[in-house]
Design a protein around this motif. Structure first.
Motif, PDB file in Angstrom:
ATOM      1  N   VAL A  34       1.644   8.777  -6.765  1.00 34.82           N
ATOM      2  CA  VAL A  34       1.803  10.232  -6.641  1.00 34.82           C
ATOM      3  C   VAL A  34       2.764  10.759  -7.700  1.00 34.82           C
ATOM      4  O   VAL A  34       2.622  11.883  -8.172  1.00 34.82           O
ATOM      5  CB  VAL A  34       2.281  10.596  -5.212  1.00 34.82           C
ATOM      6  CG1 VAL A  34       2.799  12.015  -5.134  1.00 34.82           C
ATOM      7  CG2 VAL A  34       1.159  10.387  -4.219  1.00 34.82           C
ATOM      8  N   LEU A  60       0.831  -1.214   0.000  1.00 34.59           N
ATOM      9  CA  LEU A  60       0.000   0.000   0.000  1.00 34.59           C
ATOM     10  C   LEU A  60       0.860   1.257   0.000  1.00 34.59           C
ATOM     11  O   LEU A  60       0.576   2.221  -0.718  1.00 34.59           O
ATOM     12  CB  LEU A  60      -0.939   0.000   1.213  1.00 34.59           C
ATOM     13  CG  LEU A  60      -2.042  -1.042   1.199  1.00 34.59           C
ATOM     14  CD1 LEU A  60      -2.761  -1.087   2.539  1.00 34.59           C
ATOM     15  CD2 LEU A  60      -3.030  -0.762   0.072  1.00 34.59           C
ATOM     16  N   PHE A  61       1.906   1.253   0.801  1.00 31.50           N
ATOM     17  CA  PHE A  61       2.816   2.397   0.877  1.00 31.50           C
ATOM     18  C   PHE A  61       3.485   2.634  -0.485  1.00 31.50           C
ATOM     19  O   PHE A  61       3.519   3.748  -0.985  1.00 31.50           O
ATOM     20  CB  PHE A  61       3.862   2.147   1.971  1.00 31.50           C
ATOM     21  CG  PHE A  61       4.824   3.274   2.165  1.00 31.50           C
ATOM     22  CD1 PHE A  61       4.392   4.529   2.542  1.00 31.50           C
ATOM     23  CD2 PHE A  61       6.183   3.067   1.974  1.00 31.50           C
ATOM     24  CE1 PHE A  61       5.293   5.574   2.728  1.00 31.50           C
ATOM     25  CE2 PHE A  61       7.089   4.100   2.156  1.00 31.50           C
ATOM     26  CZ  PHE A  61       6.636   5.361   2.534  1.00 31.50           C
ATOM     27  N   ARG A  80       2.459   1.617  -3.443  1.00 29.74           N
ATOM     28  CA  ARG A  80       1.455   2.030  -4.436  1.00 29.74           C
ATOM     29  C   ARG A  80       1.200   3.534  -4.343  1.00 29.74           C
ATOM     30  O   ARG A  80       1.137   4.240  -5.339  1.00 29.74           O
ATOM     31  CB  ARG A  80       0.157   1.256  -4.264  1.00 29.74           C
ATOM     32  CG  ARG A  80      -0.859   1.564  -5.361  1.00 29.74           C
ATOM     33  CD  ARG A  80      -2.127   0.741  -5.228  1.00 29.74           C
ATOM     34  NE  ARG A  80      -1.926  -0.680  -5.198  1.00 29.74           N
ATOM     35  CZ  ARG A  80      -1.739  -1.454  -6.265  1.00 29.74           C
ATOM     36  NH1 ARG A  80      -1.694  -0.908  -7.460  1.00 29.74           N
ATOM     37  NH2 ARG A  80      -1.593  -2.755  -6.137  1.00 29.74           N
ATOM     38  N   GLU A  81       1.068   4.040  -3.125  1.00 30.76           N
ATOM     39  CA  GLU A  81       0.817   5.468  -2.917  1.00 30.76           C
ATOM     40  C   GLU A  81       1.997   6.310  -3.403  1.00 30.76           C
ATOM     41  O   GLU A  81       1.822   7.286  -4.123  1.00 30.76           O
ATOM     42  CB  GLU A  81       0.535   5.739  -1.434  1.00 30.76           C
ATOM     43  CG  GLU A  81       0.204   7.166  -1.125  1.00 30.76           C
ATOM     44  CD  GLU A  81      -1.136   7.619  -1.700  1.00 30.76           C
ATOM     45  OE1 GLU A  81      -1.295   8.830  -1.927  1.00 30.76           O
ATOM     46  OE2 GLU A  81      -2.021   6.771  -1.925  1.00 30.76           O
TER      47      GLU A  81
END
Length: 138
Positions: free
Chosen positions: A23, A15-16, A18-19
């Motif tokens: 961005v 998740l980290f 992917r973010e």
């Protein structure tokens, strides 16, 4: 924009990543372990710009994944990460990865390294002479 295969059994890391990647305009494909990553690469490898892999995973670990990916595509761009053992990162470097990261990884350093490697690879591809064109025009 690059398409990154991110291989890690930790959902929080996924998740980290992917973010952080989203961005900056990158697309991420996830795999939970080396076996799943190989399946993805075998079907989508031509659309993958880089592979980022953890080294400690169930089923097929990161070092074995690196070896398998090199057999499929000797030029695949691979970055390795580990939070457990610096020796594994040394082994990954010896296996030919382009960069290594200690976990928890710094997003700014990770992105700067990834984008530098992607740009370097793009420059190399542009620098390859088109011999067939030169031969035909001679």
């Amino acid at each position: 924009m690059a398409r990154i295969l991110f291989v890690d059994d930790d959902q929080v890391e996924q998740l980290f990543a992917r973010e952080v990647l989203a961005v900056h305009g990158h697309e991420m494909v996830c795999a939970r372990d080396g076996e799943e990553a190989l399946e993805v690469y075998l079907t989508e490898g031509m659309y993958i710009d880089a592979v980022v892999t953890d080294l400690a995973m169930p089923r097929l670990n990161g070092l074995r994944l690196i070896e398998a990916l090199r057999e499929i595509d000797p030029n695949v761009l691979i970055l390795a990460a580990s939070g457990r053992n610096a020796d594994q990162l040394d082994l990954a470097e010896n296996a030919g990865v382009s960069a290594v990261f200690y976990k928890p990884w710094d997003p700014a350093r990770f992105l700067a390294t990834l984008e530098r490697l992607l740009e370097s690879e793009a420059e190399e591809a542009r620098a390859i002479p088109d011999w067939s064109f030169r031969k035909a025009s001679a």
